[in-house]
Write a protein that holds these residues in place. Sequence first.
Motif, PDB file in Angstrom:
ATOM      1  N   VAL A 311      54.737  46.961  35.689  1.00 14.26           N
ATOM      2  CA  VAL A 311      55.103  47.018  37.109  1.00 14.26           C
ATOM      3  C   VAL A 311      54.504  48.259  37.757  1.00 14.26           C
ATOM      4  N   ALA A 312      54.512  49.384  37.056  1.00 14.90           N
ATOM      5  CA  ALA A 312      54.001  50.637  37.627  1.00 14.90           C
ATOM      6  C   ALA A 312      52.522  50.514  37.992  1.00 14.90           C
ATOM      7  N   ARG A 313      51.741  49.832  37.129  1.00 21.28           N
ATOM      8  CA  ARG A 313      50.313  49.678  37.427  1.00 21.28           C
ATOM      9  C   ARG A 313      50.119  48.734  38.609  1.00 21.28           C
ATOM     10  N   ALA A 314      50.916  47.662  38.668  1.00 24.36           N
ATOM     11  CA  ALA A 314      50.829  46.737  39.805  1.00 24.36           C
ATOM     12  C   ALA A 314      51.214  47.446  41.096  1.00 24.36           C
ATOM     13  N   ARG A 315      52.225  48.329  41.025  1.00 23.58           N
ATOM     14  CA  ARG A 315      52.638  49.084  42.208  1.00 23.58           C
ATOM     15  C   ARG A 315      51.508  50.000  42.680  1.00 23.58           C
ATOM     16  N   LEU A 338      42.032  39.168  45.476  1.00 26.99           N
ATOM     17  CA  LEU A 338      42.169  37.970  44.641  1.00 26.99           C
ATOM     18  C   LEU A 338      43.256  38.140  43.589  1.00 26.99           C
ATOM     19  N   GLY A 339      43.488  39.370  43.164  1.00 25.10           N
ATOM     20  CA  GLY A 339      44.522  39.616  42.171  1.00 25.10           C
ATOM     21  C   GLY A 339      45.926  39.364  42.683  1.00 25.10           C
ATOM     22  N   LEU A 340      46.087  39.204  44.009  1.00 28.21           N
ATOM     23  CA  LEU A 340      47.403  38.940  44.575  1.00 28.21           C
ATOM     24  C   LEU A 340      47.812  37.482  44.420  1.00 28.21           C
ATOM     25  N   LEU A 341      46.856  36.604  44.142  1.00 25.77           N
ATOM     26  CA  LEU A 341      47.165  35.181  44.079  1.00 25.77           C
ATOM     27  C   LEU A 341      47.904  34.839  42.789  1.00 25.77           C
ATOM     28  N   SER A 342      48.865  33.911  42.922  1.00 22.76           N
ATOM     29  CA  SER A 342      49.523  33.396  41.730  1.00 22.76           C
ATOM     30  C   SER A 342      48.549  32.490  40.978  1.00 22.76           C
ATOM     31  N   ALA A 343      48.896  32.169  39.749  1.00 24.25           N
ATOM     32  CA  ALA A 343      48.014  31.309  38.948  1.00 24.25           C
ATOM     33  C   ALA A 343      47.821  29.951  39.623  1.00 24.25           C
ATOM     34  N   ARG A 344      48.880  29.376  40.181  1.00 24.08           N
ATOM     35  CA  ARG A 344      48.770  28.074  40.834  1.00 24.08           C
ATOM     36  C   ARG A 344      47.967  28.167  42.134  1.00 24.08           C
ATOM     37  N   GLU A 345      48.161  29.233  42.900  1.00 24.18           N
ATOM     38  CA  GLU A 345      47.380  29.413  44.132  1.00 24.18           C
ATOM     39  C   GLU A 345      45.895  29.521  43.805  1.00 24.18           C
ATOM     40  N   ARG A 346      45.587  30.211  42.738  1.00 23.65           N
ATOM     41  CA  ARG A 346      44.187  30.370  42.352  1.00 23.65           C
ATOM     42  C   ARG A 346      43.601  29.032  41.889  1.00 23.65           C
ATOM     43  N   GLN A 347      44.403  28.245  41.145  1.00 26.62           N
ATOM     44  CA  GLN A 347      43.953  26.920  40.730  1.00 26.62           C
ATOM     45  C   GLN A 347      43.623  26.058  41.938  1.00 26.62           C
ATOM     46  N   VAL A 348      44.533  26.016  42.888  1.00 29.57           N
ATOM     47  CA  VAL A 348      44.352  25.199  44.094  1.00 29.57           C
ATOM     48  C   VAL A 348      43.108  25.645  44.849  1.00 29.57           C
ATOM     49  N   CYS A 349      42.965  26.953  45.029  1.00 30.50           N
ATOM     50  CA  CYS A 349      41.827  27.473  45.788  1.00 30.50           C
ATOM     51  C   CYS A 349      40.506  27.147  45.098  1.00 30.50           C
ATOM     52  N   THR A 350      40.480  27.282  43.786  1.00 30.17           N
ATOM     53  CA  THR A 350      39.250  26.992  43.049  1.00 30.17           C
ATOM     54  C   THR A 350      38.835  25.538  43.229  1.00 30.17           C
ATOM     55  N   LEU A 351      39.783  24.616  43.127  1.00 29.35           N
ATOM     56  CA  LEU A 351      39.468  23.192  43.279  1.00 29.35           C
ATOM     57  C   LEU A 351      39.059  22.871  44.708  1.00 29.35           C
ATOM     58  N   LEU A 352      39.721  23.460  45.689  1.00 36.90           N
ATOM     59  CA  LEU A 352      39.350  23.222  47.085  1.00 36.90           C
ATOM     60  C   LEU A 352      37.948  23.750  47.376  1.00 36.90           C
ATOM     61  N   SER A 353      37.620  24.906  46.770  1.00 35.49           N
ATOM     62  CA  SER A 353      36.306  25.497  47.024  1.00 35.49           C
ATOM     63  C   SER A 353      35.179  24.647  46.444  1.00 35.49           C
ATOM     64  N   ARG A 354      35.519  23.762  45.493  1.00 34.53           N
ATOM     65  CA  ARG A 354      34.521  22.866  44.919  1.00 34.53           C
ATOM     66  C   ARG A 354      34.349  21.591  45.728  1.00 34.53           C
ATOM     67  N   GLY A 355      35.058  21.512  46.846  1.00 31.58           N
ATOM     68  CA  GLY A 355      34.893  20.374  47.737  1.00 31.58           C
ATOM     69  C   GLY A 355      35.905  19.266  47.561  1.00 31.58           C
TER      70      GLY A 355
END
Length: 400
Positions: A311-315, A338-355
């Motif tokens: 937590v201290a490093r994230a803070r 980009l490090g702020l995104l949750s794992a699911r948000e990153r999954q969704v964004c990656t798939l959307l970015s592929r069209g």
Amino acid sequence: MEGPSQSATHRVDISDAATAATRLSALYGEVRVSVEGPFQWRAVITALGHVTVVQGSVSAPVVLDVRAGSYVLHLSRGGVAVVAAGGASVPVAAGQSGALASPERRLRWASSSAYQGLTVRIAPAYVRSQLAALTGEEPRSDPEIALALAGGGAPAGVIERFCQFLAGELEHAGGVAHAGLANSLQEALVRTVLVSQPHDHSHLLRRPPLPSGEAAVRLAEEIVAAAPGASVGATELSEAACAPLLSVEAAFRKHRGKTLAAFRSERKLEHARDVLFRDPHISLSLLAQSAGFLREEPFEAAFFKKFGEPVARARARAIRVGPPPAAGSAAGPPIDRLGLLSARERQVCTLLSRGLLHKQVAAELGITERTVQEHRSRALKKLGIGSAAELARLLERRGE
């Protein structure tokens, strides 16, 4: 839908039996107090909403004649008491036995000298609502629960272990500041009682859960994702999924390979990290409670296990990067966020970015289009960008 609860803690120190009777009657219903010799009642009372936890001690033998308007659970933390109700009598001794009296039953509670006890009061309407949410069937009356606490593989039994744990955590934390955590704690307690202790509605819990499909899982995921920092209780989840909670939990294990509780815990940890990046100076105690933890140490361990950093490093990173920018304001480099995104948000964004279209992403991940849209919206807000095209360029720069 149940409103949020938040704990309130206060202390009492009373040496007059009449005053004690007045305070006890406010807690439990009609109470008469008989004492022998000098009397002192000290207690810490924590109200979570539908559940009240009383940790107290008496300095002399006391007899209480009670007509309780609620469920009253009695445990010892030192000394012996006897609880009698409905023709039955149960000794209450630390680590060995306890008693749980049902509403509207006349009971007699008699303690030894220098007794330390833990009492939990539970509102009957809340017990009925939890039973209905679990089984999908409204009870016609308050469940009549067995007076003597059932064993759970150890002398104290699972209910006593949970209550002692809860009392210790409340004592350590000095109460609960986060309303969502208060709701989660009282729901967990009542579910533990209903599942572990025999009662006249136990047969409803022993029935095989009605089959629920993946649609019920998706609906439950949506309501949890829509308000990760709030308390999403059994009643809300059952209503959202249009199915008993036991059926939803079985469907979660089948279609997601995890329990509903694990899913909710993951979302709360992700919410806590979002809170940290919005307010890097939030206290560790409040941050832990936003993730469903009363104490800081287990929260820090769960945070590290989930995100791979303390937590201290994230803070420190949150302070360096700064909070997500407000709409229309100047923002720092989105790639740093980009490090702020949750794992699911990153999954969704990656798939959307592929069209892929929203419905294609939903099918790929086994979620609904609405959930895809919510993840996309939160991701864009965290990154401080306004379109899917910008998102695609950003991920392309990162090679994703």
